[in-house]
Design an enzyme around this catalytic site. Structure first.
Site, PDB file in Angstrom:
ATOM      1  N   CYS A 137       0.859  -1.299   0.039  1.00 26.36           N
ATOM      2  CA  CYS A 137      -0.059   0.206   0.003  1.00 26.36           C
ATOM      3  C   CYS A 137       0.914   1.087   0.008  1.00 26.36           C
ATOM      4  CB  CYS A 137      -1.004  -0.044   0.998  1.00 26.36           C
ATOM      5  SG  CYS A 137      -0.208  -0.027   2.780  1.00 26.36           S
ATOM      6  N   ASP A 158      -7.957   3.695   1.226  1.00 27.12           N
ATOM      7  CA  ASP A 158      -7.182   4.186   2.252  1.00 27.12           C
ATOM      8  C   ASP A 158      -8.094   4.630   3.557  1.00 27.12           C
ATOM      9  OD1 ASP A 158      -5.293   5.234   3.843  1.00 27.12           O
ATOM     10  OD2 ASP A 158      -4.220   6.569   2.366  1.00 27.12           O
ATOM     11  N   CYS A 199      -1.466   0.512   7.302  1.00 22.84           N
ATOM     12  CA  CYS A 199      -2.761   0.024   7.378  1.00 22.84           C
ATOM     13  C   CYS A 199      -3.514  -0.875   6.749  1.00 22.84           C
ATOM     14  CB  CYS A 199      -3.761   1.548   7.171  1.00 22.84           C
ATOM     15  SG  CYS A 199      -3.513   2.999   8.198  1.00 22.84           S
ATOM     16  N   ARG A 200      -3.263  -0.608   5.189  1.00 18.74           N
ATOM     17  CA  ARG A 200      -4.157  -1.891   4.544  1.00 18.74           C
ATOM     18  C   ARG A 200      -3.152  -3.082   4.292  1.00 18.74           C
ATOM     19  NH1 ARG A 200      -4.940   2.058  -0.161  1.00 18.74           N
ATOM     20  NH2 ARG A 200      -3.325   2.981   0.752  1.00 18.74           N
ATOM     21  N   SER A 201      -1.715  -2.747   3.799  1.00 17.91           N
ATOM     22  CA  SER A 201      -0.819  -3.982   3.728  1.00 17.91           C
ATOM     23  C   SER A 201      -0.608  -4.765   4.713  1.00 17.91           C
ATOM     24  CB  SER A 201       0.433  -3.566   2.656  1.00 17.91           C
ATOM     25  OG  SER A 201       1.212  -2.681   3.475  1.00 17.91           O
ATOM     26  N   ASN A 224       2.220   1.296   4.286  1.00 17.73           N
ATOM     27  CA  ASN A 224       2.670  -0.052   5.041  1.00 17.73           C
ATOM     28  C   ASN A 224       2.272   0.072   6.464  1.00 17.73           C
ATOM     29  OD1 ASN A 224       5.458  -2.360   5.448  1.00 17.73           O
ATOM     30  ND2 ASN A 224       3.379  -2.880   5.050  1.00 17.73           N
TER      31      ASN A 224
HETATM   32  P1  4NP Z   1      -1.681   2.601   4.285  1.00 13.25           P
HETATM   33  O1  4NP Z   1      -2.211   4.098   4.936  1.00 13.25           O
HETATM   34  O2  4NP Z   1      -1.168   3.306   2.838  1.00 13.25           O
HETATM   35  O3  4NP Z   1      -2.784   1.702   4.200  1.00 13.25           O
HETATM   36  O4  4NP Z   1      -0.594   2.299   5.199  1.00 13.25           O
HETATM   37  C1  4NP Z   1      -1.641   5.262   4.907  1.00 13.25           C
HETATM   38  C2  4NP Z   1      -0.715   5.275   6.076  1.00 13.25           C
HETATM   39  C3  4NP Z   1      -0.191   6.620   6.298  1.00 13.25           C
HETATM   40  C4  4NP Z   1      -0.295   7.586   5.232  1.00 13.25           C
HETATM   41  C5  4NP Z   1      -1.273   7.414   4.103  1.00 13.25           C
HETATM   42  C6  4NP Z   1      -1.832   6.328   4.217  1.00 13.25           C
HETATM   43  N1  4NP Z   1       0.031   8.849   5.345  1.00 13.25           N
HETATM   44  O5  4NP Z   1      -0.068   9.855   4.727  1.00 13.25           O
HETATM   45  O6  4NP Z   1       1.072   9.028   6.352  1.00 13.25           O
END
Ligand code: 4NP
Length: 162
Positions: A11, A128, A16-18, A14
């Site tokens: 994602c 997200d 939340c989703r992945s 790394n």
């Molecule tokens: P992920 O979510 O891609 O599912 O891990 C996010 C985590 C952090 C951020 C954006 C999305 N960020 O902007 O810090």
């Protein structure tokens, strides 16, 4: 025995989703008795959170469904990681485009949208959840569980997990 199949979930951050996909799919593989045949990794296309554990909200929602994500640490994906994987599963089209830019030409065919393995779901991307509320984290889990079942069935179909 043949080398394990290496699956890499990706994602943006790394956190939340992945990591959710990592924990859910790893747990499914272990419950199926296939831990020696399928190796699970995850990463982000950016390195802002490198070294961090998964977001507390992702951990709490996953824990409520029986998945422990606490041992995972964020990692920024490299071209080497892509070369090293058999299947690279992007959470959304933006992740997919970034991975295709990073990958050596020979590695591009390995990169797919994770929800390709959940064809009955109306969504093609895992949204997200970072800036939203609890429902977003639940939706991530719903989509990830559906695609994880589809992915395991696919690996069995193609003989990559017996
Ligand atoms: P992920 O979510 O891609 O599912 O891990 C996010 C985590 C952090 C951020 C954006 C999305 N960020 O902007 O810090």
């Amino acid at each position: 025995m043949s080398a394990p199949t290496r699956v890499l979930f990706v994602c943006l951050g790394n956190i939340c989703r992945s990591p959710t996909a990592h924990g859910v799919f790893e747990s499914l593989v272990a419950r199926a008795g296939l831990a020696s045949q399928v190796e699970v990794r995850s990463g982000g296309t950016v390195g802002h959170h490198a070294g961090d554990p998964p977001d507390e909200r992702s951990q709490a929602h996953a824990r409520a469904r029986g998945y422990d994500l606490s041992h995972l640490r964020a990692h920024q994906v490299t071209a080497h990681d892509l070369a090293d994987a058999d299947l690279v599963l992007a959470m959304d089209r933006s992740n997919l485009a970034n991975l295709e830019r990073l990958a050596a030409v020979a590695d591009r065919p390995k990169i797919k949208l994770f929800l390709d393995f959940a064809p009955a779901q109306p969504r093609r991307e895992v949204p997200d959840p970072y800036y939203g509320g609890p429902a977003g984290f639940e939706e991530v889990l719903d989509l990830v569980e559906a695609a994880s079942h589809g992915l395991l069935a696919h690996l069995r179909d193609v003989g990559r997990a017996a």
